[in-house]
Design an enzyme around this catalytic site. Structure first.
Site, PDB file in Angstrom:
ATOM      1  N   HIS A  59       4.992  -1.112   5.685  1.00 18.33           N
ATOM      2  CA  HIS A  59       4.401  -0.918   4.365  1.00 18.33           C
ATOM      3  C   HIS A  59       5.394  -0.140   3.513  1.00 18.33           C
ATOM      4  CE1 HIS A  59      -0.123  -1.368   5.541  1.00 18.33           C
ATOM      5  NE2 HIS A  59       0.649  -2.219   6.215  1.00 18.33           N
ATOM      6  N   GLU A  61       5.122   2.418   1.605  1.00 19.77           N
ATOM      7  CA  GLU A  61       5.048   3.875   1.724  1.00 19.77           C
ATOM      8  C   GLU A  61       5.762   4.372   2.974  1.00 19.77           C
ATOM      9  OE1 GLU A  61       2.537   1.654   1.251  1.00 19.77           O
ATOM     10  OE2 GLU A  61       0.705   2.720   0.691  1.00 19.77           O
ATOM     11  N   CYS A  89      -3.353   2.810   2.569  1.00 18.83           N
ATOM     12  CA  CYS A  89      -4.269   2.454   3.650  1.00 18.83           C
ATOM     13  C   CYS A  89      -4.339   3.623   4.649  1.00 18.83           C
ATOM     14  CB  CYS A  89      -3.763   1.185   4.339  1.00 18.83           C
ATOM     15  SG  CYS A  89      -2.286   1.451   5.348  1.00 18.83           S
ATOM     16  N   CYS A  92      -0.864   4.541   6.206  1.00 14.92           N
ATOM     17  CA  CYS A  92       0.034   5.179   5.249  1.00 14.92           C
ATOM     18  C   CYS A  92      -0.462   6.564   4.848  1.00 14.92           C
ATOM     19  CB  CYS A  92       0.217   4.291   4.025  1.00 14.92           C
ATOM     20  SG  CYS A  92       1.074   2.748   4.420  1.00 14.92           S
TER      21      CYS A  92
END
Length: 159
Positions: A59, A61, A89, A92
Protein backbone atom coordinates in the site's frame (compact mmCIF):
# COMPACT_ATOMS: atom_id res chain seq x y z
CA UNK A 1 -10.86 25.13 6.34
CA UNK A 2 -9.67 28.36 7.88
CA UNK A 3 -6.40 26.93 9.12
CA UNK A 4 -3.43 29.04 7.92
CA UNK A 5 -1.52 25.84 7.09
CA UNK A 6 -4.22 24.79 4.59
CA UNK A 7 -2.30 26.04 1.48
CA UNK A 8 0.75 24.01 2.52
CA UNK A 9 -1.35 20.90 3.13
CA UNK A 10 -3.11 21.46 -0.20
CA UNK A 11 0.24 21.67 -2.01
CA UNK A 12 1.41 18.34 -0.58
CA UNK A 13 -1.95 16.64 -1.11
CA UNK A 14 -1.81 17.76 -4.75
CA UNK A 15 1.47 15.87 -5.09
CA UNK A 16 -0.09 12.82 -3.43
CA UNK A 17 -2.94 13.02 -5.97
CA UNK A 18 -0.37 13.01 -8.81
CA UNK A 19 1.17 9.86 -7.33
CA UNK A 20 -2.29 8.31 -7.05
CA UNK A 21 -3.01 9.16 -10.68
CA UNK A 22 0.17 7.37 -11.77
CA UNK A 23 -0.85 4.34 -9.71
CA UNK A 24 -4.26 4.28 -11.36
CA UNK A 25 -2.71 4.51 -14.82
CA UNK A 26 -0.56 1.50 -13.91
CA UNK A 27 -3.63 -0.54 -12.98
CA UNK A 28 -3.43 -0.02 -9.24
CA UNK A 29 -6.11 1.44 -6.97
CA UNK A 30 -5.17 5.14 -7.19
CA UNK A 31 -3.70 5.97 -3.80
CA UNK A 32 -0.63 8.13 -3.29
CA UNK A 33 1.31 8.92 -0.13
CA UNK A 34 4.26 11.03 0.91
CA UNK A 35 6.21 11.77 4.07
CA UNK A 36 7.73 15.07 5.17
CA UNK A 37 10.40 15.25 7.84
CA UNK A 38 10.11 17.48 10.91
CA UNK A 39 11.47 20.43 8.88
CA UNK A 40 8.74 20.03 6.27
CA UNK A 41 11.01 18.53 3.61
CA UNK A 42 9.83 15.71 1.35
CA UNK A 43 11.72 12.53 2.25
CA UNK A 44 9.55 9.77 0.77
CA UNK A 45 6.78 9.25 -1.74
CA UNK A 46 4.95 6.17 -2.93
CA UNK A 47 1.92 4.88 -4.74
CA UNK A 48 -0.01 1.65 -4.44
CA UNK A 49 1.97 -1.24 -5.93
CA UNK A 50 0.06 -4.36 -4.82
CA UNK A 51 -0.63 -5.57 -8.35
CA UNK A 52 2.78 -4.72 -9.81
CA UNK A 53 4.72 -6.17 -6.89
CA UNK A 54 2.31 -9.06 -6.17
CA UNK A 55 2.53 -7.92 -2.56
CA UNK A 56 -0.55 -7.53 -0.35
CA UNK A 57 1.36 -5.10 1.89
CA UNK A 58 2.43 -2.76 -0.94
CA UNK A 59 0.00 0.00 0.00
CA UNK A 60 1.18 3.55 -0.67
CA UNK A 61 1.35 4.39 3.04
CA UNK A 62 3.46 1.37 3.97
CA UNK A 63 5.85 1.95 1.09
CA UNK A 64 6.23 5.64 1.98
CA UNK A 65 6.85 4.80 5.64
CA UNK A 66 9.50 2.23 4.66
CA UNK A 67 11.29 4.76 2.48
CA UNK A 68 11.12 7.45 5.17
CA UNK A 69 12.62 5.02 7.66
CA UNK A 70 15.50 4.29 5.27
CA UNK A 71 16.10 8.00 4.66
CA UNK A 72 16.11 8.82 8.38
CA UNK A 73 17.87 5.58 9.30
CA UNK A 74 15.21 5.02 11.95
CA UNK A 75 11.77 3.50 12.25
CA UNK A 76 10.85 6.31 14.66
CA UNK A 77 9.11 8.83 12.39
CA UNK A 78 7.88 11.12 15.15
CA UNK A 79 7.85 14.68 13.94
CA UNK A 80 7.09 13.50 10.40
CA UNK A 81 3.89 14.16 8.48
CA UNK A 82 2.24 11.54 6.28
CA UNK A 83 -0.07 12.65 3.46
CA UNK A 84 -2.30 10.06 1.81
CA UNK A 85 -5.21 10.44 -0.59
CA UNK A 86 -7.45 7.82 1.10
CA UNK A 87 -8.13 7.11 4.76
CA UNK A 88 -5.80 4.27 5.80
CA UNK A 89 -6.93 0.66 6.21
CA UNK A 90 -6.25 -1.36 9.41
CA UNK A 91 -2.82 -2.54 8.22
CA UNK A 92 -1.71 0.96 7.29
CA UNK A 93 -3.18 2.54 10.42
CA UNK A 94 -1.23 0.03 12.49
CA UNK A 95 1.98 0.85 10.62
CA UNK A 96 1.35 4.58 11.08
CA UNK A 97 0.92 4.14 14.83
CA UNK A 98 3.98 1.86 15.02
CA UNK A 99 6.06 4.48 13.16
CA UNK A 100 4.91 7.15 15.61
CA UNK A 101 4.01 9.58 12.82
CA UNK A 102 3.45 13.09 14.17
CA UNK A 103 0.63 14.14 11.82
CA UNK A 104 -1.51 12.24 9.35
CA UNK A 105 -3.25 14.26 6.64
CA UNK A 106 -5.64 12.28 4.46
CA UNK A 107 -8.10 13.10 1.70
CA UNK A 108 -11.20 10.93 1.31
CA UNK A 109 -12.85 8.89 4.03
CA UNK A 110 -13.06 5.17 3.30
CA UNK A 111 -16.50 3.90 4.36
CA UNK A 112 -15.46 0.26 3.87
CA UNK A 113 -12.05 -0.06 5.52
CA UNK A 114 -11.10 3.35 6.93
CA UNK A 115 -9.67 2.90 10.40
CA UNK A 116 -8.66 6.41 11.33
CA UNK A 117 -12.12 7.91 11.79
CA UNK A 118 -14.75 6.22 9.59
CA UNK A 119 -15.19 2.49 10.36
CA UNK A 120 -12.88 2.36 13.37
CA UNK A 121 -10.42 4.63 15.13
CA UNK A 122 -7.16 2.79 15.68
CA UNK A 123 -5.06 5.83 16.69
CA UNK A 124 -7.43 6.83 19.51
CA UNK A 125 -8.30 3.32 20.67
CA UNK A 126 -7.39 2.18 24.17
CA UNK A 127 -4.84 -0.31 22.78
CA UNK A 128 -2.90 2.32 20.83
CA UNK A 129 0.21 3.50 22.64
CA UNK A 130 0.73 6.49 20.30
CA UNK A 131 -1.70 9.38 20.00
CA UNK A 132 -1.75 10.58 16.42
CA UNK A 133 -2.74 14.04 15.25
CA UNK A 134 -5.08 13.73 12.26
CA UNK A 135 -6.35 16.16 9.66
CA UNK A 136 -8.92 14.39 7.51
CA UNK A 137 -10.82 15.63 4.49
CA UNK A 138 -7.93 17.51 2.86
CA UNK A 139 -8.96 18.04 -0.78
CA UNK A 140 -11.60 15.41 -0.13
CA UNK A 141 -13.63 16.07 -3.29
CA UNK A 142 -10.63 15.70 -5.60
CA UNK A 143 -9.46 12.55 -3.81
CA UNK A 144 -12.91 10.98 -3.85
CA UNK A 145 -13.54 11.90 -7.50
CA UNK A 146 -10.24 10.32 -8.55
CA UNK A 147 -11.13 7.05 -6.84
CA UNK A 148 -14.74 6.97 -8.06
CA UNK A 149 -13.68 7.73 -11.62
CA UNK A 150 -11.06 4.99 -11.59
CA UNK A 151 -13.46 2.38 -10.18
CA UNK A 152 -16.18 3.47 -12.63
CA UNK A 153 -13.80 3.08 -15.57
CA UNK A 154 -12.68 -0.31 -14.27
CA UNK A 155 -16.28 -1.53 -13.96
CA UNK A 156 -16.96 -0.47 -17.58
CA UNK A 157 -13.91 -2.43 -18.75
CA UNK A 158 -15.11 -5.59 -17.02
CA UNK A 159 -18.62 -5.47 -18.48
Amino acid sequence: MDNPTYPIHQQWMSLALELAKAAGEAGEVPVGALVLNARGQLIAEAQNRRERDCDPTAHAEVLALREAGRVLNSWHLDGCTLYVTLEPCPMCAGAIVQARIGLLVYGADDPKTGTIRTVANIPDSHYSFHRLSVLGGMMESACREQLQSWFGHRRKQKS
